[in-house]
Write an enzyme that holds these catalytic residues in place. Sequence first.
Site: not given
Length: 286
Positions: A104, A139, A171, A201, A223
Amino acid sequence: MTLHPPLPDLLIEPLLRAALLEDLGAGGDVTSRAVIPPGTVATACLNAREGGVVSGMQVAALAFRLVDPALRVTIHRPDGSACGPGDRLLEVSGDAASILAAERVALNFAGRLSGIATLTARCVAEAQGTRARITCTRKTTPGLRLLEKQAVLHGGGYNHRASLSDMVLIKDNHIAAAGGIRPVLMAVSARLSHALRVEIEVDSLAQLEEVLAVGGADAVLLDNMDEAMLREAVRMVAGRMTTEASGNMRPGRIAAVAATGVDYISVGALTHSAGTLDLGLDILTG
């Protein structure tokens, strides 16, 4: 598909040990111990039940060997290769109970990683014929970033930073906290080593114009821009920085974004929304 060298087993072992300990529990595989006579030997094949791009064979092989070093594992489809329904990806021989104890965990990793590689390959195919490279993001599944980013490479994509320490990526929240684009770029220039690349960004052409005026960035993250804005941004940059398109990138849109002339397209979905490739392990009989 380009084949990438395997990761050192030493880096993968802790992840597999944790997964095997979780699956075996305190008492181990009570089912196999109850129904399989000691010393029973078997051969099992890990097969693809649908087409895709293979990843996780190194991981699956190591899972079997960690349970029982005496197991003999042969990889028939190396990581980064294509597979079709019914293809034999890996074969393992030895103690039957040991094979089933690792089954598994081996399938969980191989299916997940092959799903990422397959989705990446789909996005890469949509960008074919352009300069754009498909890259992943941070992510990722907590604890599995190393393997998931390797799966992106197996699918023909590229890796963005692996951790916060790899590069400077300014960012929108950094800009807000620091008081604007000029202050944040000036701070980076004054405080950080030249050895770190700097990316910033922007979500508007006005912000991009300010970045170009201030200078100090090696790359710009464009973005949530539509294709018309991306084309204009590429024209404004004119090769002075690397351009990266981000935000709502998905299969079906990649070709249009790639055609704008951006250098990179970052796709969070490669790791946070990839499905699991359908794989199965079957013991040979007869």
